[in-house]
Design an enzyme around this catalytic site. Structure first.
Site, PDB file in Angstrom:
ATOM      1  N   LYS A  47       0.818  -1.197   0.000  1.00  0.00           N
ATOM      2  CA  LYS A  47       0.000   0.000   0.000  1.00  0.00           C
ATOM      3  C   LYS A  47       0.858   1.256   0.000  1.00  0.00           C
ATOM      4  CE  LYS A  47      -2.839  -2.560   3.204  1.00  0.00           C
ATOM      5  NZ  LYS A  47      -2.945  -2.764   4.651  1.00  0.00           N
ATOM      6  N   GLY A  48       2.115   1.096   0.381  1.00  0.00           N
ATOM      7  CA  GLY A  48       2.984   2.255   0.615  1.00  0.00           C
ATOM      8  C   GLY A  48       3.180   3.174  -0.577  1.00  0.00           C
ATOM      9  N   GLU A 104       7.787   2.276  -6.810  1.00  0.00           N
ATOM     10  CA  GLU A 104       7.977   1.846  -5.415  1.00  0.00           C
ATOM     11  C   GLU A 104       8.105   3.053  -4.481  1.00  0.00           C
ATOM     12  OE1 GLU A 104       7.792  -0.101  -3.107  1.00  0.00           O
ATOM     13  OE2 GLU A 104       8.616  -2.091  -3.449  1.00  0.00           O
ATOM     14  N   ASP A 105       7.734   2.845  -3.238  1.00  0.00           N
ATOM     15  CA  ASP A 105       7.907   3.909  -2.254  1.00  0.00           C
ATOM     16  C   ASP A 105       9.343   3.975  -1.743  1.00  0.00           C
ATOM     17  OD1 ASP A 105       7.686   1.426  -1.019  1.00  0.00           O
ATOM     18  OD2 ASP A 105       6.206   2.040   0.466  1.00  0.00           O
ATOM     19  N   ASP A 108      14.880  -0.684   0.554  1.00  0.00           N
ATOM     20  CA  ASP A 108      15.665  -0.789   1.783  1.00  0.00           C
ATOM     21  C   ASP A 108      16.675  -1.935   1.583  1.00  0.00           C
ATOM     22  OD1 ASP A 108      16.438  -0.562   4.439  1.00  0.00           O
ATOM     23  OD2 ASP A 108      14.659  -1.531   5.252  1.00  0.00           O
ATOM     24  N   LYS A 136      17.223   3.783   0.365  1.00  0.00           N
ATOM     25  CA  LYS A 136      17.959   3.710   1.637  1.00  0.00           C
ATOM     26  C   LYS A 136      19.096   2.703   1.435  1.00  0.00           C
ATOM     27  CE  LYS A 136      15.163   3.228   5.464  1.00  0.00           C
ATOM     28  NZ  LYS A 136      14.614   2.424   6.598  1.00  0.00           N
ATOM     29  N   PHE A 157      14.243   5.024  10.159  1.00  0.00           N
ATOM     30  CA  PHE A 157      12.928   4.490   9.816  1.00  0.00           C
ATOM     31  C   PHE A 157      11.975   5.651   9.589  1.00  0.00           C
ATOM     32  CE2 PHE A 157       8.838   2.435  10.193  1.00  0.00           C
ATOM     33  CZ  PHE A 157       9.043   1.315   9.391  1.00  0.00           C
ATOM     34  N   VAL A 158      11.433   5.736   8.382  1.00  0.00           N
ATOM     35  CA  VAL A 158      10.591   6.879   8.013  1.00  0.00           C
ATOM     36  C   VAL A 158       9.138   6.471   7.813  1.00  0.00           C
ATOM     37  CG1 VAL A 158      12.450   8.272   7.024  1.00  0.00           C
ATOM     38  CG2 VAL A 158      11.278   6.602   5.578  1.00  0.00           C
ATOM     39  N   ASP A 164       4.362   3.333   6.336  1.00  0.00           N
ATOM     40  CA  ASP A 164       3.693   3.060   7.611  1.00  0.00           C
ATOM     41  C   ASP A 164       4.621   2.497   8.673  1.00  0.00           C
ATOM     42  OD1 ASP A 164       4.001   0.388   6.396  1.00  0.00           O
ATOM     43  OD2 ASP A 164       2.742  -0.278   8.063  1.00  0.00           O
ATOM     44  N   ARG A 170       0.416   6.488   7.414  1.00  0.00           N
ATOM     45  CA  ARG A 170       0.465   6.564   5.951  1.00  0.00           C
ATOM     46  C   ARG A 170      -0.079   7.887   5.427  1.00  0.00           C
ATOM     47  NH1 ARG A 170       1.678   1.413   3.901  1.00  0.00           N
ATOM     48  NH2 ARG A 170       0.784  -0.361   4.987  1.00  0.00           N
TER      49      ARG A 170
HETATM   50  P1  IMP Z   1      12.996  -4.088   1.304  1.00  0.00           P
HETATM   51  O1  IMP Z   1      12.495  -5.409   0.817  1.00  0.00           O
HETATM   52  O2  IMP Z   1      13.827  -4.231   2.546  1.00  0.00           O
HETATM   53  O3  IMP Z   1      13.697  -3.270   0.261  1.00  0.00           O
HETATM   54  O4  IMP Z   1      11.761  -3.304   1.863  1.00  0.00           O
HETATM   55  C1  IMP Z   1      10.819  -2.727   1.074  1.00  0.00           C
HETATM   56  C2  IMP Z   1       9.581  -2.449   1.882  1.00  0.00           C
HETATM   57  O5  IMP Z   1       9.870  -2.339   3.279  1.00  0.00           O
HETATM   58  C3  IMP Z   1       8.982  -1.118   1.498  1.00  0.00           C
HETATM   59  O6  IMP Z   1       8.111  -1.231   0.414  1.00  0.00           O
HETATM   60  C4  IMP Z   1       8.315  -0.691   2.781  1.00  0.00           C
HETATM   61  O7  IMP Z   1       7.037  -1.257   2.856  1.00  0.00           O
HETATM   62  C5  IMP Z   1       9.166  -1.285   3.869  1.00  0.00           C
HETATM   63  N1  IMP Z   1      10.137  -0.306   4.445  1.00  0.00           N
HETATM   64  C6  IMP Z   1      11.470  -0.298   4.332  1.00  0.00           C
HETATM   65  N2  IMP Z   1      12.023   0.750   4.980  1.00  0.00           N
HETATM   66  C7  IMP Z   1      10.991   1.435   5.528  1.00  0.00           C
HETATM   67  C8  IMP Z   1      10.902   2.644   6.319  1.00  0.00           C
HETATM   68  O8  IMP Z   1      11.893   3.327   6.648  1.00  0.00           O
HETATM   69  N3  IMP Z   1       9.649   3.010   6.686  1.00  0.00           N
HETATM   70  C9  IMP Z   1       8.526   2.301   6.345  1.00  0.00           C
HETATM   71  N4  IMP Z   1       8.566   1.197   5.611  1.00  0.00           N
HETATM   72  C10 IMP Z   1       9.790   0.758   5.194  1.00  0.00           C
END
Ligand code: IMP
Length: 186
Positions: A47-48, A104-105, A108, A136, A157-158, A164, A170
């Protein structure tokens, strides 16, 4: 998780509304030029990414289609990724032969997108690129080729603008750093 309090739980505003708006306009203009004349499908990951998707598509001036997927990567109210990705909602139409842009939002660890890219490649799009509002890089586990990036952010963490913590925050119009004590790390 305790009851969220928007004003009290955000330590600092990292990206204000006008900074986000300006960046989205810039990305929209670039994408409109790059994808002119192509059968473009924006695939957003709920949903992000919803606020970013909604703003980005309106910042684009070329014909396009959208589709939505929902995946889960985190196990509820936690800030750590599990590495486990589940598809909760799949594409609603074929992307075969289409130029696909994943919207994508935040990237990470990269685990979510790594999975998604492999999944979508299997559906034979003409091209597949990635547009993320936030990057990030500090916590990256898998290398992800990012074609369009809004902002690179530090390892904090944002929340807000779709992002969220425990399904809250959100609807903040800006992106803020969540106080560590809110998620039990302070
Ligand atoms: P990844 O698989 O670790 O790259 O994570 C991607 C997903 O983790 C994103 O689509 C977010 O839903 C969540 N996420 C990663 N970092 C943050 C953050 O700082 N705040 C909120 N959600 C995050």
């Amino acid at each position: 998780m305790r009851t969220p309090n928007h004003a009290a739980d955000v330590a600092e505003v990292l990206l204000a509304e006008d900074a986000i708006r300006a960046k989205v306009a810039e990305l929209g203009a670039r994408l409109s030029a790059d994808y002119a004349g192509k059968p473009l499908v924006l695939v957003s990951v709920m949903k992000g990414s919803l606020p970013f998707m909604a703003d980005l598509m309106r910042a684009m001036t070329i014909p396009l289609q959208i589709d939505l997927m929902e995946v889960s990567s985190y196990g509820g109210a936690t800030t750590e990724t599990s590495g486990l990705v589940r598809i909760l909602k799949d594409l609603s139409a074929s992307i075969e032969g289409k130029d696909v842009l994943i919207v994508e939002d935040i990237i990470d660890t990269g685990l979510t997108l790594n999975y998604l890219v492999r999944y979508l490649r299997g559906k034979n799009p003409a091209s597949l690129r990635i547009c993320t509002l936030l990057d990030k890089p500090a916590r990256r586990i898998v290398e992800i080729p990012i074609d369009y990036r809004g902002f690179q952010i530090p390892d904090r963490f944002v929340v807000g603008y779709g992002l969220d913590y425990g399904e809250h925050y959100r609807n903040l119009p800006y992106i803020g750093v969540l106080k560590p004590e809110v998620y039990g790390a302070g």
